[in-house]
Design an enzyme around this catalytic site. Structure first.
Site, PDB file in Angstrom:
ATOM      1  N   LYS A  84      20.160  31.299 -10.329  1.00  0.00           N
ATOM      2  CA  LYS A  84      19.821  31.562  -8.927  1.00  0.00           C
ATOM      3  C   LYS A  84      18.414  31.055  -8.608  1.00  0.00           C
ATOM      4  O   LYS A  84      17.417  31.616  -9.061  1.00  0.00           O
ATOM      5  CB  LYS A  84      19.876  33.053  -8.607  1.00  0.00           C
ATOM      6  CG  LYS A  84      19.775  33.273  -7.098  1.00  0.00           C
ATOM      7  CD  LYS A  84      19.524  34.722  -6.728  1.00  0.00           C
ATOM      8  CE  LYS A  84      18.067  35.077  -6.665  1.00  0.00           C
ATOM      9  NZ  LYS A  84      17.259  34.295  -5.714  1.00  0.00           N
ATOM     10  N   GLY A 112       9.240  35.490 -12.190  1.00  0.00           N
ATOM     11  CA  GLY A 112       8.915  35.989 -10.857  1.00  0.00           C
ATOM     12  C   GLY A 112       7.845  37.052 -10.948  1.00  0.00           C
ATOM     13  O   GLY A 112       7.087  37.114 -11.923  1.00  0.00           O
ATOM     14  N   SER A 113       7.809  37.918  -9.953  1.00  0.00           N
ATOM     15  CA  SER A 113       6.708  38.873  -9.883  1.00  0.00           C
ATOM     16  C   SER A 113       6.911  40.042 -10.848  1.00  0.00           C
ATOM     17  O   SER A 113       8.041  40.368 -11.232  1.00  0.00           O
ATOM     18  CB  SER A 113       6.574  39.410  -8.455  1.00  0.00           C
ATOM     19  OG  SER A 113       7.748  40.109  -8.121  1.00  0.00           O
ATOM     20  N   THR A 114       5.826  40.688 -11.182  1.00  0.00           N
ATOM     21  CA  THR A 114       5.876  41.829 -12.093  1.00  0.00           C
ATOM     22  C   THR A 114       6.680  42.969 -11.463  1.00  0.00           C
ATOM     23  O   THR A 114       7.454  43.647 -12.153  1.00  0.00           O
ATOM     24  CB  THR A 114       4.442  42.269 -12.444  1.00  0.00           C
ATOM     25  OG1 THR A 114       3.803  41.160 -13.093  1.00  0.00           O
ATOM     26  CG2 THR A 114       4.423  43.461 -13.379  1.00  0.00           C
ATOM     27  N   GLY A 165      10.262  42.228 -11.876  1.00  0.00           N
ATOM     28  CA  GLY A 165      10.564  42.327 -13.311  1.00  0.00           C
ATOM     29  C   GLY A 165      10.785  43.776 -13.733  1.00  0.00           C
ATOM     30  O   GLY A 165      11.698  44.088 -14.505  1.00  0.00           O
ATOM     31  N   GLU A 192       9.210  36.456 -17.461  1.00  0.00           N
ATOM     32  CA  GLU A 192       7.998  35.643 -17.254  1.00  0.00           C
ATOM     33  C   GLU A 192       7.412  36.079 -15.923  1.00  0.00           C
ATOM     34  O   GLU A 192       7.908  35.695 -14.862  1.00  0.00           O
ATOM     35  CB  GLU A 192       8.367  34.155 -17.181  1.00  0.00           C
ATOM     36  CG  GLU A 192       8.910  33.569 -18.463  1.00  0.00           C
ATOM     37  CD  GLU A 192       7.840  33.330 -19.506  1.00  0.00           C
ATOM     38  OE1 GLU A 192       6.647  33.534 -19.220  1.00  0.00           O
ATOM     39  OE2 GLU A 192       8.219  32.964 -20.628  1.00  0.00           O
ATOM     40  N   GLU A 240      -2.926  39.515  -8.506  1.00  0.00           N
ATOM     41  CA  GLU A 240      -2.575  38.096  -8.448  1.00  0.00           C
ATOM     42  C   GLU A 240      -2.482  37.656  -6.985  1.00  0.00           C
ATOM     43  O   GLU A 240      -1.664  38.172  -6.233  1.00  0.00           O
ATOM     44  CB  GLU A 240      -1.224  37.881  -9.147  1.00  0.00           C
ATOM     45  CG  GLU A 240      -0.845  36.425  -9.240  1.00  0.00           C
ATOM     46  CD  GLU A 240       0.519  36.239  -9.875  1.00  0.00           C
ATOM     47  OE1 GLU A 240       1.456  36.981  -9.524  1.00  0.00           O
ATOM     48  OE2 GLU A 240       0.660  35.330 -10.710  1.00  0.00           O
TER      49      GLU A 240
END
Ligand code: NAD
Length: 488
Positions: A172, A225-227, A230, A247, A381
């Protein structure tokens, strides 16, 4: 080019008929109406991938590799078009997509094409009368979810090792930037991958992504993607205890010691933060300067920042394009306000450019902010052309500040002292460290982070291990019935 979902070797409309409008971040014009996958489409794709798995996983590894090599050749044959497509969809300057994104994508597919028949098991030494074989077996259907910052390159990082290892994939792309992934699906079809081995489904995170995350037929999810997302995937994986590879975000420290080659450090530090408008998880977004050289270095860095040419990504003279979406531009600009509210000093940039030619685009002037290491802008970030600057006096202090964030992805340091370079590299709590360079990436070298930057590794043998399971098989060669206590 195709704008529909690629499922089971066919381009098809989405079951519910939804579309995702895709816009050019340079001027806001519409580029495409792409079919929008939802849960029902993901289920169809998982079914197709399950059906394709037995034949694909038992195909000779060299033949799987050959298809990946053909895909790499097809990418090179279509390099110019792919570079243009990626620049249109993401805002990356064409000079970068031409010399970095497209070639790196081909190289990574080629690397994993060569790797397909090189992943071996082992025969551990065990007690007399037995032989133990350890095989590496593919996992099954793998779900892969990627963000919008390097969509083309991520096809190779994700699909390369998963396919080489014998898995089938439901992939995706991010809703903002699905075009290059669909073009790769066309090339996958052209070079002859069997139907269902790769399925490509653009869709939103809370629908298509969420279904991949919870799907009981998916053995593993590899996510970039973003934490925050995740963390949600960890919860969603509980149902079938699927494996995860995460990641996530980063907040890279880039440390300049007084004894560094300052010319090299200057150019390297600009690349570290400004490449791809700072939209890189490994960006060197915190510049730490040793006090003795801080004023001189900062003056030069600000001048360099002010000389960067912003413009249309398709213009070969452009050095920095727009951010990838209006929402993200606003988020980055909001961090300027956050910095000022906390007492930070904006040394340059901090606004949208005052240029009518860029008026409808998602542009942000490259921004340098002096801030304290504990400030939000030094901890969170920003993911844009936004770098914080602070100073340090000792090696220990530099390591302490570098490690004072929850992230641990990449970081860099510049010095002529080899012993110091090793000491600091060892002290940095990150998955990757660059000494006298920044953001070096190669398909042979493991890529990934620690802490809030996630776990698992892309690239190299590590990636092949991420996509295979060790199976231990014992054989009794004693010629008799083994004693119940094998050590007897
Ligand atoms: P994001 O987490 O919002 O989205 C990433 C992907 O996840 C998209 O495809 C999105 O559709 C999907 N998604 C969103 N919500 C979901 C859900 N609930 N379930 C399943 N999927 C969902 O991240 P973003 O803002 O698009 O991307 C930027 C982030 O990616 C940054 O934090 C950046 O550091 C990170 N990133 C990390 C790496 C790395 O290798 N560590 C590389 C690039 C980007």
């Amino acid at each position: 080019m195709e704008q529909r979902l690629y499922i089971g070797g066919k381009f098809v409309d989405s079951a519910a008929g939804g579309v995702i409008e895709v816009f050019n971040p340079h001027d806001g014009t519409k580029l495409a109406d792409v079919a929008e996958a939802r849960a029902e489409d993901i289920d169809l794709a998982v079914g197709a991938a399950e059906e394709a798995f037995p034949a694909w996983s038992s195909m000779a590894a060299m033949d799987r590799g050959r298809l990946l090599l053909r895909l790499a050749d097809a990418i090179e044959a279509n390099a110019e078009d792919l570079a243009q497509l990626e620049s249109l969809d993401t805002g990356h300057p064409i000079r970068d997509t031409t010399i970095l994104d497209v070639p790196r994508t081909a190289v990574t597919f080629r690397y994993f094409g060569g790797m397909a028949d090189k992943v071996q098991g082992s025969i551990p030494p065990v007690e007399a009368g037995f032989v133990n074989h350890v095989y590496r077996q593919p996992l099954g259907v793998v779900g892969q979810i990627v963000p919008w910052n390097f969509p083309l390159m991520f096809t190779s990082w994700k699909l390369g090792p998963a396919l080489a290892a014998g898995n089938t994939v439901v992939f995706k792309p991010a809703e903002l930037t699905p075009l290059s992934s669909l073009r790769i699906a066309e090339l996958i079809d052209e070079v002859g991958f069997p139907p269902g081995v790769v399925n490509v489904l653009p869709g939103y995170g809370h629908t298509a992504g969420a279904r991949i995350a919870e799907h009981p037929g998916i053995a593993k999810v590899s996510f970039t993607g973003s934490t925050a997302t995740g963390r949600g995937l960890v919860e969603a994986s509980a149902g079938n205890l699927k494996r995860l590879h995460l990641e996530l975000g980063g907040k890279g420290a880039n440390i300049i010691f007084a004894d560094a080659d300052l010319d090299a450090a200057l150019a390297g530090s600009a690349f570290a933060i400004y490449h791809n408008q700072g939209q890189a998880c490994i960006a060197g977004s915190r510049l730490l300067l040793q006090q003795e050289i801080a004023d001189e270095f900062l003056d030069r860095f600000v001048s360099l920042t002010e000389s960067i040419r912003l413009g249309d990504p398709l213009d070969r003279a452009t050095e920095m394009g727009p951010l990838t979406s209006p929402g993200h531009r606003d988020r980055v600009l909001n961090y300027v306000k956050i910095a000022e509210d906390e007492g930070g000093e904006v040394l340059t940039g901090g606004t949208a450019p005052d240029d009518p030619a860029l008026g409808n685009g998602c542009y942000v002037e490259p921004t340098v902010v002096r801030a304290a290491p504990g400030d939000r802008v030094c901890q969170e970030e920003v993911f844009g052309p936004f770098v914080t600057v602070s100073t340090f006096s000792s090696e220990e202090e530099a390591i302490g500040v570098a490690n004072s964030v929850e992230y641990g992805l990449g970081g860099g340091l510049w010095t002529r002292d080899l012993s110091k370079a090793y000491r600091v590299a060892n002290g940095m709590r990150t998955g990757m460290v660059w000494i006298n360079c920044y953001k070096k990436v190669n398909p042979g070298s493991p890529f990934g982070g620690v802490g809030a930057s996630g776990y698992g590794r892309e690239m190299g043998f590590e990636a092949m291990h991420e996509y295979t399971e060790a199976k231990s098989v014992w054989i009794n060669v004693s010629g008799g019935q083994p004693a119940w206590y094998s050590g007897a």
